[in-house]
Design a protein around this motif. Structure first.
Motif, PDB file in Angstrom:
ATOM      1  N   UNK A   1      40.369  46.478  56.132  1.00 56.61           N
ATOM      2  CA  UNK A   1      41.201  46.793  57.297  1.00 56.61           C
ATOM      3  C   UNK A   1      42.612  47.190  56.878  1.00 56.61           C
ATOM      4  N   UNK A   2      43.082  46.657  55.719  1.00 55.44           N
ATOM      5  CA  UNK A   2      44.426  47.023  55.258  1.00 55.44           C
ATOM      6  C   UNK A   2      44.502  48.507  54.956  1.00 55.44           C
ATOM      7  N   UNK A   3      43.427  49.044  54.366  1.00 56.29           N
ATOM      8  CA  UNK A   3      43.399  50.473  54.061  1.00 56.29           C
ATOM      9  C   UNK A   3      43.170  51.284  55.329  1.00 56.29           C
ATOM     10  N   UNK A   4      42.312  50.770  56.200  1.00 56.85           N
ATOM     11  CA  UNK A   4      42.065  51.489  57.453  1.00 56.85           C
ATOM     12  C   UNK A   4      43.328  51.518  58.305  1.00 56.85           C
ATOM     13  N   UNK A   5      44.079  50.417  58.292  1.00 53.04           N
ATOM     14  CA  UNK A   5      45.326  50.374  59.065  1.00 53.04           C
ATOM     15  C   UNK A   5      46.269  51.470  58.583  1.00 53.04           C
ATOM     16  N   UNK A   6      46.281  51.714  57.262  1.00 48.43           N
ATOM     17  CA  UNK A   6      47.152  52.760  56.733  1.00 48.43           C
ATOM     18  C   UNK A   6      46.701  54.138  57.218  1.00 48.43           C
ATOM     19  N   UNK A   7      45.380  54.339  57.270  1.00 46.92           N
ATOM     20  CA  UNK A   7      44.871  55.613  57.815  1.00 46.92           C
ATOM     21  C   UNK A   7      45.311  55.767  59.267  1.00 46.92           C
ATOM     22  N   UNK A   8      45.170  54.675  60.045  1.00 46.41           N
ATOM     23  CA  UNK A   8      45.525  54.733  61.466  1.00 46.41           C
ATOM     24  C   UNK A   8      47.013  55.009  61.659  1.00 46.41           C
ATOM     25  N   UNK A   9      47.821  54.570  60.678  1.00 46.66           N
ATOM     26  CA  UNK A   9      49.266  54.753  60.792  1.00 46.66           C
ATOM     27  C   UNK A   9      49.680  56.153  60.360  1.00 46.66           C
TER      28      UNK A   9
ATOM     29  N   UNK B   1      44.840  37.124  56.413  1.00 48.51           N
ATOM     30  CA  UNK B   1      43.898  37.238  57.509  1.00 48.51           C
ATOM     31  C   UNK B   1      42.884  36.124  57.523  1.00 48.51           C
ATOM     32  N   UNK B   2      42.180  36.004  58.628  1.00 46.33           N
ATOM     33  CA  UNK B   2      41.036  35.121  58.676  1.00 46.33           C
ATOM     34  C   UNK B   2      39.822  35.847  58.142  1.00 46.33           C
ATOM     35  N   UNK B   3      39.396  36.844  58.905  1.00 52.56           N
ATOM     36  CA  UNK B   3      38.185  37.570  58.537  1.00 52.56           C
ATOM     37  C   UNK B   3      38.521  38.848  57.799  1.00 52.56           C
ATOM     38  N   UNK B   4      37.750  39.171  56.750  1.00 50.26           N
ATOM     39  CA  UNK B   4      37.896  40.470  56.102  1.00 50.26           C
ATOM     40  C   UNK B   4      36.837  41.403  56.685  1.00 50.26           C
ATOM     41  N   UNK B   5      37.288  42.555  57.131  1.00 54.79           N
ATOM     42  CA  UNK B   5      36.316  43.503  57.692  1.00 54.79           C
ATOM     43  C   UNK B   5      35.691  44.287  56.561  1.00 54.79           C
ATOM     44  N   UNK B   6      34.378  44.438  56.580  1.00 55.55           N
ATOM     45  CA  UNK B   6      33.788  45.311  55.573  1.00 55.55           C
ATOM     46  C   UNK B   6      34.194  46.744  55.908  1.00 55.55           C
ATOM     47  N   UNK B   7      34.796  47.400  54.952  1.00 58.07           N
ATOM     48  CA  UNK B   7      35.268  48.747  55.264  1.00 58.07           C
ATOM     49  C   UNK B   7      34.234  49.766  54.816  1.00 58.07           C
TER      50      UNK B   7
ATOM     51  N   UNK C   1      47.155  54.533  67.702  1.00 62.55           N
ATOM     52  CA  UNK C   1      47.628  53.265  67.172  1.00 62.55           C
ATOM     53  C   UNK C   1      46.505  52.248  67.272  1.00 62.55           C
ATOM     54  N   UNK C   2      46.375  51.385  66.243  1.00 63.92           N
ATOM     55  CA  UNK C   2      45.268  50.419  66.304  1.00 63.92           C
ATOM     56  C   UNK C   2      45.752  49.044  65.871  1.00 63.92           C
ATOM     57  N   UNK C   3      45.337  48.030  66.615  1.00 67.88           N
ATOM     58  CA  UNK C   3      45.615  46.644  66.246  1.00 67.88           C
ATOM     59  C   UNK C   3      44.295  46.027  65.814  1.00 67.88           C
ATOM     60  N   UNK C   4      44.230  45.623  64.552  1.00 67.70           N
ATOM     61  CA  UNK C   4      42.975  45.134  63.988  1.00 67.70           C
ATOM     62  C   UNK C   4      42.774  43.664  64.316  1.00 67.70           C
TER      63      UNK C   4
END
Lengths: 564, 370
Positions: free
Chosen positions: A182-190, A290-296, B82-85
């Protein structure tokens, strides 16, 4: 009842602490004593002197080997770390089609060992007689002279890299897998593109891991003995471990001077350890919250699949397939040659292994490795158990001291052990016992780490449940705790068994003709005339390790089902 | 023009169909929740909109611009979303301010503008003074707000939330939910909000989309899906309905009469000719003093649990086990209850049947039923 059992706890934990301190710290202490000694090991009347230390630290006598050691370790770590990280990334984060095979096969080179790798690459790439030079260089490409020269600095780096890449991989792959997608996906989303993600998020998060791997490879490369000793001779490239061996073997150096030089090698690795610990501390700041790690979604390689596959095939060809072929071919020849005439084929090498000396060498190897691994694993698991279940300075201390030897240069430890047991009135010096102590000291760290990891995974309430159904304290430890980690103990035993079988840099100083091991005999065969006999021993050594790994894979493969 | 248009969307994971020919339109500024049990395809739908997953068929358009169809896939960074994970996915190596400012930085905004807008975002989420901290130094609620700030600072077309409250402590979840609702109202950004918690969906959204097995069961406001569920699944998932088997009435009782195990029952809506199911919410039953009258039946009591404002009463009604929420405890083994015909819903068996999977979060359902 509870007070007596806690008394026994303290007794066990303090005994363990003192034992591990003695095994690990005594050789280091005596090494420093030796550096200031004017006499020989075991001479109680030897005067103290500053001469040796001055020779090592205050003159330029050993400057060149020191620089060589640092240079070799630095270049090797620079080559190995990117390769290992790239391989780990392929397996952990991409859709690479053969990643299952890669993660299964990647430890194989570790068990082939740098020593056997050097032997094999001498057969493959020595000037004139090397198989690659003869067949590919002169035969296929029509080059005059030699395509490759194994007796060169690049070749030393190459051979060492082959056998340290799996280590860099294993040190980084876990954190790459745990990195929350999710950390990498968050960067894509940003708004970051794929490359932006890599440079702004992935790489910065992995820096501590990468630097740790770099430093560990640096430490191991700086203490590597067999490869520069075998491949550096002709180009007069010597490192401190090689000088230590020659100084001790040939006796050209005062024993105290050898010890002083060994402390310098220790200093090199300690600088590495210091930087490593700083990096690990820095890494704590990066703990993902985080609590849960999302499988990316794995990165799609597309056509790069094939380039990656080509690279990996090339790597396994150089580290496993070609070396094994070269060793087997060499073991059936009268002398190493690229001209395979019928007259040169022979079974005599294998027949010579039936001579009493070699029978003894093989027997020594098997008993030392099996027994040494057993003692190491028992001590390691006691330390791991205490470290996860009990508190107290002695428990923390035992855990810490057991982690040190990973960074102690094997050959420096051997020098320290010689001085320790030459001086002390114990029946250890010149016997197999000194080798066993050396092996425990070298590999206790691995066993203790593995043990701590597996005990951490077991909820203490499983043991408490054992008490509740009426088991005694000892019964709980035996039936529940050690019952549950049984498979890990077997794995740890195999690992240490294999490490001992291939160990050469401490054994080479500590052996006597009666206690020589196969690795020692292989190294010596390269120094004297019996090269092909070394190849034959190497093949037998590979067979032993393969059998051990195979049997344990079957055993452990079946055991976890029992536990679950 | 719709802010988000999803047409005939199909998404497969191998042979498993996660989203099956799904249509959905979301208006500009609307806040829509996707609600459903785990495995219903709600997160997959969100990831398809985000551009984190390619789609197998259909189309997704954002503000009239096609972003996904079969064989085409605009990358996430080109969608201005924008996305909130769920895990917040705050970058642990960057400060709060750097986390929030990343989107502006990669868009090449000048440094001074980034600083101002980050400061504004911090202020609007009551995070003043925390810009220099690292995420690990914040509380769960603060981390959640940083994640929201990071998502809104780039002024996205659409805001996506993937179960953003599920990592929060139950005690503060309700408060954060309220704050989030106020903020979303204030921002007026089109929002798609995925959750499995129906109270969360009801509190936050203008419209709720109930999903199951990759298809939409019902779309409506909170009140619509609670009071007039169109399928037995929605009735159970949202209202914790009780269900009784219903057959066409044997004698002439009109179109509104049905038969439940030999007892006549009157409905407001037409019962239909085929057999089906009749359902009612736990709080729909009322206690009556004696037998007689339409839709009055005897309840045999098995268990009562006192919750203060209500009593959960489990018992047998017309041969089926039911759970009722009654105003006071009952003394004795049985009681007569009345089921008002306006409160009875009829679901025919040809339509969607009863839920076949275990509920994801029974606690939150119980909380809502009280």
């Amino acid at each position: 009842m509870s007070s007596t059992s806690s008394g026994i706890d303290r007794l066990i934990s303090w005994t363990t602490f003192l034992l591990i301190c003695w095994i690990v710290a005594a050789p280091v202490g005596f090494l420093f004593y030796a550096a200031f000694s004017g006499g020989y090991p075991g001479d109680p009347k030897a005067a103290l002197t500053l001469e040796n230390v001055a020779q090592v630290y205050a003159s330029t006598k050993y400057l060149e080997p020191l620089l060589n050691t640092l240079y070799l370790a630095l270049i090797t770590a620079l080559v190995v770390t990117p390769c290992g990280v790239l391989l780990a990334w392929l397996v952990a984060r991409t859709d690479f089609r053969w990643k299952g095979a890669v993660s299964t096969l990647i430890p194989v080179p570790i068990f082939i060992s740098p020593l056997l790798g050097s032997l094999a690459w001498i057969a493959l790439a020595s000037p004139d007689a090397g198989l690659i030079n003869a067949w590919i260089g002169r035969g296929l490409l029509g080059i005059e002279g030699n395509l490759l020269n194994i007796y060169s600095f690049p070749a030393i780096v190459f051979v060492m890299s082959l056998f340290y890449i799996p280590l860099a991989y294993l040190l980084t792959v876990g954190n790459l897998m745990r990195l929350d997608g999710a950390l990498e996906e968050a960067a894509r989303m940003t708004g970051c593109g794929p490359l932006g993600v890599w440079f702004r998020v992935t790489l910065p998060l992995l820096w501590p891991t990468i630097i740790s791997a770099f430093l560990i490879v640096f430490i191991l490369s700086s203490e590597q003995f067999a490869v520069p000793a075998l491949l550096g001779i002709q180009s007069h490239f010597t490192t401190i471990p090689v000088i230590l061996y020659e100084g001790y073997e040939a006796g050209g150096m005062a024993p105290g001077e050898v010890a002083a030089l060994a402390t310098q090698l220790l200093a090199v690795t300690m600088v590495g350890v210091f930087l490593y610990r700083r990096t690990v501390r820095m890494a704590r700041k990066y703990v993902v919250v985080t609590g849960k790690a999302t499988p990316s979604r794995p990165v799609s390689l597309g056509a790069w699949q094939w380039l990656a596959l080509a690279g990996i095939v090339f790597y396994f060809a150089c580290s496993v397939v070609l070396p094994c072929i070269a060793l087997v071919l060499g073991s059936f020849q009268k002398f190493l040659t690229s001209h395979f005439s019928i007259a040169n084929w022979t079974l005599d090498n294998y027949r010579s292994l039936l001579e009493p000396y070699y029978v003894r060498v093989i027997w020594n190897t098997l008993t030392l490795a099996a027994g040494g691994a057993l003692l190491t694993v028992i001590l390691g698991f006691v330390i791991g158990y205490l470290a996860t279940r009990f508190k107290g300075p002695e428990v923390v201390g035992a855990d810490y001291v057991s982690s040190l030897p990973i960074a102690l240069p094997g050959i420096a430890m051997a020098v320290g052990l010689l001085w320790t047991y030459a001086l002390l009135p114990l029946p250890v010096y010149g016997t197999a016992a000194i080798l066993v102590i050396a092996f425990i000291a070298r590999f206790i760290g691995y066993a203790a780490r593995l043990a701590a990891t597996s005990f951490q995974q077991i909820d203490p309430s499983l043991e408490e449940a054992g008490r509740m159904v009426g088991m005694t304290r000892i019964g709980v430890v035996r039936r529940v705790a050690f019952g549950l980690v049984g498979p890990s103990m077997i794995s740890a035993w195999t690992l240490v068994f294999a490490f001992i079988v291939v160990e050469v840099s401490t054994a080479i100083l500590l052996y006597t003709p009666k206690t020589a091991t196969m690795a020692v005999a292989i190294f010596n065969s390269m120094q004297s005339t019996g090269t092909v006999l070394g190849f034959t021993l190497a093949v037998v050594q590979l067979v032993f390790i393969s059998v051990a790994l195979f049997v344990v894979r079957r055993l452990v493969g079946a055991l976890p089902a029992m536990a679950s | 023009m719709a802010a988000l248009t999803i047409t005939e969307l199909v998404k497969r994971h191998g042979s498993f169909v996660a989203v099956n020919r799904l249509d959905l339109d979301i208006a500009q500024g609307e806040i829509v929740s996707i609600l459903g049990p785990s495995g219903c395809g709600k997160t997959t739908l969100l990831r398809c909109v985000a551009g984190l997953e390619p789609i197998d068929d259909g189309q997704i358009a954002i503000a009239g611009k096609l972003v996904s169809e079969r064989g085409y896939w605009a990358p996430p960074e080109k969608r201005n979303i924008g996305m909130v994970f769920q895990s917040y996915a705050l970058w642990p190596h960057l400060t709060v301010a750097a986390n929030i400012g990343m989107g502006l930085k990669v868009r090449g905004r000048p440094r001074a503008e980034i600083a101002t807008r980050v400061e504004q975002a911090l202020a609007s989420l009551e995070l003043q003074g925390l810009g220099d901290r690292y995420p690990s130094q914040l509380s769960g609620g603060q981390q959640q707000r940083v994640a929201v700030a990071r998502a809104i600072v780039v002024e996205p077309e659409i805001l996506l939330f993937d179960e953003p409250l599920s990592n929060l402590d139950a005690r503060i979840r309700e408060r954060v939910r309220g704050e989030l609702h106020d903020l979303l109202r204030k921002l007026g950004i089109t929002t798609l909000y995925v959750t499995h918690d129906k109270t969360e969906a009801m509190a936050i959204s203008d419209r709720i989309v109930v999903m199951r097995n990759g298809v939409i069961e019902q779309v409506g406001t909170s009140q619509e899906i609670y009071e007039t569920p169109t399928t037995a699944f929605v009735a159970d998932f949202i209202g914790r309905y009780n269900f009784l088997p219903a057959a066409p009435a044997s004698e002439a009782g009109g179109a509104h009469a049905i038969d439940v195990r030999g007892h006549a029952m009157t409905l407001v809506e037409a019962g239909g000719a085929a057999s089906g199911t009749v359902g009612f919410k736990p709080e729909d039953a009322t206690i009556v003093p004696s037998a007689g009258g339409a839709n009055v039946f005897e309840l045999t009591i098995a268990k009562q649990t006192y919750f203060g404002s209500s009593v959960e009463t489990i018992g047998e009604l017309l041969g089926s086990k039911v759970t009722l929420s009654l105003p006071r405890p009952i003394t004795g083994d049985s009681v007569h209850i009345h089921l008002p015909s306006t409160r009875l819903s009829y679901f025919d068996d040809a339509g969607k049947g009863l839920p076949d999977e275990p509920r994801e979060n029974p606690m939150s359902m119980k909380a809502a039923a009280e």
